[in-house]
Design an enzyme around this catalytic site. Sequence first.
Site, PDB file in Angstrom:
ATOM      1  N   GLY A  38       0.763  -1.111   0.138  1.00 10.08           N
ATOM      2  CA  GLY A  38       0.134   0.081   0.071  1.00 10.08           C
ATOM      3  C   GLY A  38       1.111   1.354   0.135  1.00 10.08           C
ATOM      4  O   GLY A  38       0.241   2.249  -0.150  1.00 10.08           O
ATOM      5  N   GLY A  39       2.448   1.452   0.131  1.00 10.07           N
ATOM      6  CA  GLY A  39       2.875   2.194  -0.126  1.00 10.07           C
ATOM      7  C   GLY A  39       2.953   3.469   1.243  1.00 10.07           C
ATOM      8  O   GLY A  39       1.943   3.074   2.272  1.00 10.07           O
ATOM      9  N   SER A 145       7.818   8.281  -3.186  1.00 15.42           N
ATOM     10  CA  SER A 145       8.610   9.639  -2.782  1.00 15.42           C
ATOM     11  C   SER A 145       8.911   9.459  -1.275  1.00 15.42           C
ATOM     12  O   SER A 145       8.527   8.447  -0.640  1.00 15.42           O
ATOM     13  CB  SER A 145       7.946  10.694  -2.926  1.00 15.42           C
ATOM     14  OG  SER A 145       6.601  10.624  -2.205  1.00 15.42           O
ATOM     15  N   GLU A 203       5.932  29.639   6.408  1.00 13.19           N
ATOM     16  CA  GLU A 203       5.967  29.101   5.192  1.00 13.19           C
ATOM     17  C   GLU A 203       6.725  30.319   4.446  1.00 13.19           C
ATOM     18  O   GLU A 203       6.710  31.209   4.716  1.00 13.19           O
ATOM     19  CB  GLU A 203       4.566  29.315   4.323  1.00 13.19           C
ATOM     20  CG  GLU A 203       4.658  29.242   3.109  1.00 13.19           C
ATOM     21  CD  GLU A 203       4.890  28.370   2.321  1.00 13.19           C
ATOM     22  OE1 GLU A 203       4.901  26.927   2.674  1.00 13.19           O
ATOM     23  OE2 GLU A 203       5.846  28.255   1.274  1.00 13.19           O
ATOM     24  N   VAL A 237      12.490  29.031   8.319  1.00 19.42           N
ATOM     25  CA  VAL A 237      13.231  28.472   9.280  1.00 19.42           C
ATOM     26  C   VAL A 237      14.760  28.058   9.313  1.00 19.42           C
ATOM     27  O   VAL A 237      14.888  27.369   8.092  1.00 19.42           O
ATOM     28  CB  VAL A 237      12.441  27.128   9.872  1.00 19.42           C
ATOM     29  CG1 VAL A 237      13.159  26.379  11.066  1.00 19.42           C
ATOM     30  CG2 VAL A 237      11.151  27.418  10.310  1.00 19.42           C
ATOM     31  N   GLY A 272       7.368  19.284   1.746  1.00 18.11           N
ATOM     32  CA  GLY A 272       7.420  18.559   0.394  1.00 18.11           C
ATOM     33  C   GLY A 272       7.836  17.394   0.486  1.00 18.11           C
ATOM     34  O   GLY A 272       8.394  16.694   1.429  1.00 18.11           O
ATOM     35  N   HIS A 445     -32.267  19.230  -4.921  1.00 18.59           N
ATOM     36  CA  HIS A 445     -32.475  20.244  -3.877  1.00 18.59           C
ATOM     37  C   HIS A 445     -32.857  19.697  -2.518  1.00 18.59           C
ATOM     38  O   HIS A 445     -33.651  18.747  -2.636  1.00 18.59           O
ATOM     39  CB  HIS A 445     -33.497  21.241  -4.159  1.00 18.59           C
ATOM     40  CG  HIS A 445     -33.821  22.553  -3.285  1.00 18.59           C
ATOM     41  ND1 HIS A 445     -33.015  23.244  -3.112  1.00 18.59           N
ATOM     42  CD2 HIS A 445     -34.784  22.613  -2.216  1.00 18.59           C
ATOM     43  CE1 HIS A 445     -33.305  24.184  -2.037  1.00 18.59           C
ATOM     44  NE2 HIS A 445     -34.487  23.608  -1.664  1.00 18.59           N
TER      45      HIS A 445
END
Length: 466
Positions: A38-39, A145, A203, A237, A272, A445
């Site tokens: 499942g990584g 990754s 950030e 940072v 990231g 609706h």
Amino acid sequence: MSYDLIVIGTGPGGYVCAIRAAQLGMKVAVVEKWPTFGGTCLNVGCIPSKALLFASERFDEAGHAFAKMGIKVSKPELDINTMLGFKDQAVDGNVKGVSFLFKKNKIESFQGVGRILSAGKVEVKGVDGSTQTLETKNIVIASGSDVAKLKGVEIDEKRIVSSTGALTLPAVPQKLLVIGAGVIGLELGSVWRRLGAQVTVVEFLDRILPGMDGEVARQFQRMLEKQGMAFKLGTKVTGVDTSGKTLKATVEPAAGGTAETIEADVVLVAIGRTPYTEGLGLAEAGVTLDQRGRVQVDKHFATNVAGVYAIGDVIAGPMLAHKAEDEGIAVAEILAGQAGHVNYDAIPSVVYTFPEVASVGKTEEDLKQAGVAYNAGKFPFTANGRAKSNQQTDGFVKFLADAKTDRVLGVHIVGAEAGEMIHECTVLIEFGGSAEDLARTCHAHPTRSEAVKEAAMNVAKRAIHM
Ligand SMILES: Cc1cc2nc3c(=O)[nH]c(=O)nc-3n(C[C@H](O)[C@H](O)[C@H](O)COP(=O)(O)OP(=O)(O)OC[C@H]3O[C@@H](n4cnc5c(N)ncnc54)[C@H](O)[C@@H]3O)c2cc1C
């Protein structure tokens, strides 16, 4: 042992590719170095983070939203171990599901590190150090990754954590510093804020959610600030002092300037992810990487070495599980002689906070940069009947349609359940539909999706309820 296809890595790219190839009649094996399939997605990514987002949202609701609906409960108490157990059960159920599907589709699995010896040959090195060589007509690299590291900030997964450590914190930190205002930082920041942490997000850029529509990001930031999340944008940072009981992060303006210190009990590094190619033997096999370390592929996912393909986070494109899955299906179909294909203009992306943010296609910034003339149609949830009845009126829907043809080029939604609502817009884009097409499609609706229809109507400035 000889196969039609060996897939290295069983994340959403790899396992889906293996199943599709088996459906198409290929003899398939997978190689996985982790003990479970499942990584990243199933083990330490999408699934556990969504389980914690779900549970912490219920906790927050019980504490803040029930009373106004006349539901009297005493102040909710957090049992963190049970909540982490709830998350672990979600992971367990999902990874077992992949094992079941492998068996069902007669896919053989090998546990160990897969290394490409040459086209058609994969060596598997088990945990005990033993090796075996498998032969195959084709190889798909789906190695995914890894967490991107930040210079001067050493991750120990205890006090300075990556997303993986942030999914297993044994107690709620009093102060959590999140480095990076991308999807993962905001999602995990939201989890711990709801459970009681004081969260500050730092950030480097002057905005949150880089790559998403700017107007959406600005409004979403205000919503998060109202919930109590603090932001320091345009700030970097430069280091974290771990010598004391409390962590001391040194931050300074991104462009340089006076440094200051932010104290925290836990620091989450969420800047990231980077493509993971370690141990695959790519240099020796002659597989070319691009300048960002990703496996270079052509439009058919083929590398420069015949019979070797790559998909998912390890190649270019958005690092998303569903992008990896669709590439897995496409490459399996290509190997079977079919016309597998991925439409990169129609890949939705969702931030699973409250409210959610969902988008598909181009942003206003993309269109301006490309010089494309467009019309925008917007509709706020404050004017949507269902949102008003539920008192969840934060957010809006924005359509971007080609000025000449009315073809929809992008849709962006901030609001509760945005992640479910985006898919009719994805289908619309996939079929090359216009704003008018959606505007003339009947919507039940009262639903929040009526706001999607009204935004489409408003491309021609004819929304009814505003
Ligand atoms: C906290 C977090 C939350 C996320 N939430 C979402 C979300 O909500 N929605 C979304 O779309 N995406 C989300 N993502 C991103 C998503 O997890 C990835 O885009 C996705 O997992 C990529 O799939 P993949 O198959 O390319 O690689 P991965 O899932 O990374 O899997 C790669 C697999 O390859 C194995 N492997 C690597 N090298 C070898 C080798 N040499 N031999 C054998 N095995 C090897 C690894 O052990 C791993 O199991 C999230 C990520 C994180 C970290």
